[in-house]
Design a protein around this motif. Sequence first.
Motif, PDB file in Angstrom:
ATOM      1  N   SER B  54       0.829  -1.212   0.000  1.00  0.00           N
ATOM      2  CA  SER B  54       0.000   0.000   0.000  1.00  0.00           C
ATOM      3  C   SER B  54       0.860   1.257   0.000  1.00  0.00           C
ATOM      4  N   GLN B 110      -9.157  -0.402  -0.587  1.00  0.00           N
ATOM      5  CA  GLN B 110      -9.604  -1.628   0.039  1.00  0.00           C
ATOM      6  C   GLN B 110     -10.961  -1.480   0.730  1.00  0.00           C
ATOM      7  N   ASP B 193      -5.906  -1.235  -4.880  1.00  0.00           N
ATOM      8  CA  ASP B 193      -5.255  -1.745  -3.672  1.00  0.00           C
ATOM      9  C   ASP B 193      -6.214  -2.680  -2.944  1.00  0.00           C
ATOM     10  N   GLU B 194      -6.030  -3.950  -3.135  1.00  0.00           N
ATOM     11  CA  GLU B 194      -6.885  -4.979  -2.537  1.00  0.00           C
ATOM     12  C   GLU B 194      -8.357  -4.618  -2.703  1.00  0.00           C
TER      13      GLU B 194
HETATM   14 MG   LIG Z   1      -2.235  -2.576   2.178  1.00  0.00          MG
END
Ligand SMILES: [Mg+2]
Lengths: 332, 340
Positions: B54, B110, B193-194
Amino acid sequence: MRAFIVRRLILIIPLLFLISVISFVTILLPPGSYVETYVQNLERTGFIMDQGQIEAIYKQYGLDQPAVLQYVLWMGNFLLKGEMGRSFIYQRPVKDVIMERLPMSAIIALASLVVTWLIAVPIGIYSALRQYSVGDYVATVIGFVGLALPNFLLALAIGYWVFAGTGRAITGLFSIEYKGAPWSIDKFVDLLGNIWLPIVVIASAGTASLIRILRATLLDEKNKQYVTTTRAKGLPERRLIMKYPVRVAINPLISTIGWTLPFIVSGEIIVSQTLGLETLGPVLLAAALGEDMFLVGSIVMILSSLTVVGTLLSDILLAWVDPRIRFERIRT
Amino acid sequence: MPKDNTTDLILEIKNLKTHFILNAGTIRAVDGVDLTISRGKTLGVIGESGCGKSVTAHSILRLIPSPPGEIVDGEILLHRDGEVIDIAKLKPTEEAMRNIRGDDIGMIFQEPMTSFGPLHTIGDQITETILIHKKAADKSEAKSQAVDLLRQVGIPNPEQRVDGYPHEFSGGMRQRAMIAMALCCSPMLLIADEPTTSLDVTIEAQILELLADLQAQTGMAIMLISHNLAIVSEMADDIAVMYLGKRVEFGTTDAIFDNPLHPYTQGLWRSIPSVDGPLEKLVPIPGVVPSPRDLPSGCVFASRCSEFMPGICDQPKPVPIVEADPDHFVACYLYDNEQV
Ligand SMILES: [Mg+2]
Ligand SMILES: Nc1ncnc2c1ncn2[C@@H]1O[C@H](COP(=O)(O)OP(=O)(O)OP(=O)(O)O)[C@@H](O)[C@H]1O
Ligand code: SF4
């Protein structure tokens, strides 16, 4: 939204009823009836009433009736005719005494609320964005001084400084030449020269807590994911902060209006007494000391009712500006 | 570089170091990472929690909070319209940086539940982005673009939903709206990001399919961060494996899966059920990730490596990066012919 407002308006009715009952109980509360106080006061001035006259007064106010009926009579007169009994001290209808002074009290209270916000919101935002900066500390210290200093002391101190510096004595809302004079531009200007002092003093008491709340919420909000998301869209920083986290952080302040109103009202009473302002505060105090109970009970009722209504308005305002609360409150 | 076709490159990260400078010491969250992303391709970034995925992604958009975070070294080169911009040299708040955010590079996060401001409608937050980057003449045109985008990401009744507030959207719908917002200015790179970690499995599959479809339509590149190896193997063209702020291995998805070189990557593969082969006995990687605060001075994986070579792996200098096979890079002394 409309259903929400209607429901809140209906809910407020029992609350107002309760306030009127409690206010009426304060009327009945003091030892001896107010007629006795009245008669004693008259006797002190050398005027002796006979039993017949006293009973006539009892009849006139319906005081020979049971308490419940007296309450119904008092409320009935208030709701139908706006009458709230007679003041023994002023020898005038309570309604007239209150209506003469209520507007100024309301203006001072509202203006204090506005000034509190005008001071607290920018400082709170600054403190949160510049956490632990010199400015943050200075704001914190000044805020707490305002919180800790008793209102009357601050009023006296500022009043003294103004007098020492300019020779203007801020006692009362108007200078002597304008007291009782009809309204004019000059009189209004004169009012402005005096009224700022109680407003600033009363506002000073509330700013510290408002700054703390805003600072804490904003510190929390500005690190939330949605701020990063919005930053990642390319929004300029200032616009981003003002549009998103600041707006979220202001909302809890709206819900504080409800519980700051009583503080402002009682602050107004103390400051007005200190500065000799022609507002409800000094009347309430004089009436309480003189056991002028219709006047006390009526003022208590009016001030409490206005506070409740103010709280209701702040609730509606909050639901109006915050879609989450609107959603939640309207659904339930 | 996996593909030596510089005209196709859109983002090159060279020796990126993003550190967090705290009173208690410096956290070297990203410590010398190289990555390349080509037009229309998907780069998968994998690694255990805390390895700096991240932080790398946030560094690209300069979203690292400063202080304490700082890019202390390296380059982030954005290839745009024939020019090259070093993002690492820009100030996070300057206009050049803001113009890149949301326009050249979009990002999805996320946490779909908290990704939108709670007090403004979804439509307002999407149109705002369109208007900042001047992709529409006025509010109403921007709004009709927002409606189209919401329809494109599969939100039913977009004409009504565009005026809905975030709390009226489910997690999956919010992530779709998030994707619509990230794509509203047709970025050439989408950083994800995820994007599906907090969603349930069916919705995860739908979102990934949506991303693949959108990529096919728009030709954008995707940087897909995940610790789900199955997802990455399916979506990515190239894969970067990260460990403790370092990129320890980099290659095409096939190379990384069929021929993992770094002992850490090999360990990752043994620790998960095989994607297509028979279910082998799972072997977790022994030991725990050391704190990035006191990184070992030699190979960062040394404390957990079964191939550890005393006197070589613990030399107090960065492990050299070796191109062990064509386009397949690894940071490990096992493949350094001068050492072994
Ligand atoms: Mg992360
Ligand atoms: N704001 C910050 N201040 C201090 N340290 C930070 C900050 N943000 C990240 N870090 C540190 O940087 C390191 C890398 O974090 P990062 O979030 O990049 O990990 P990640 O690979 O994304 O993990 P995950 O899979 O859990 O998302 C961690 O050790 C973390 O503690
Ligand atoms: S360099 Fe040495 S310790 Fe590091 S991964 Fe390779 S073999 Fe293991």
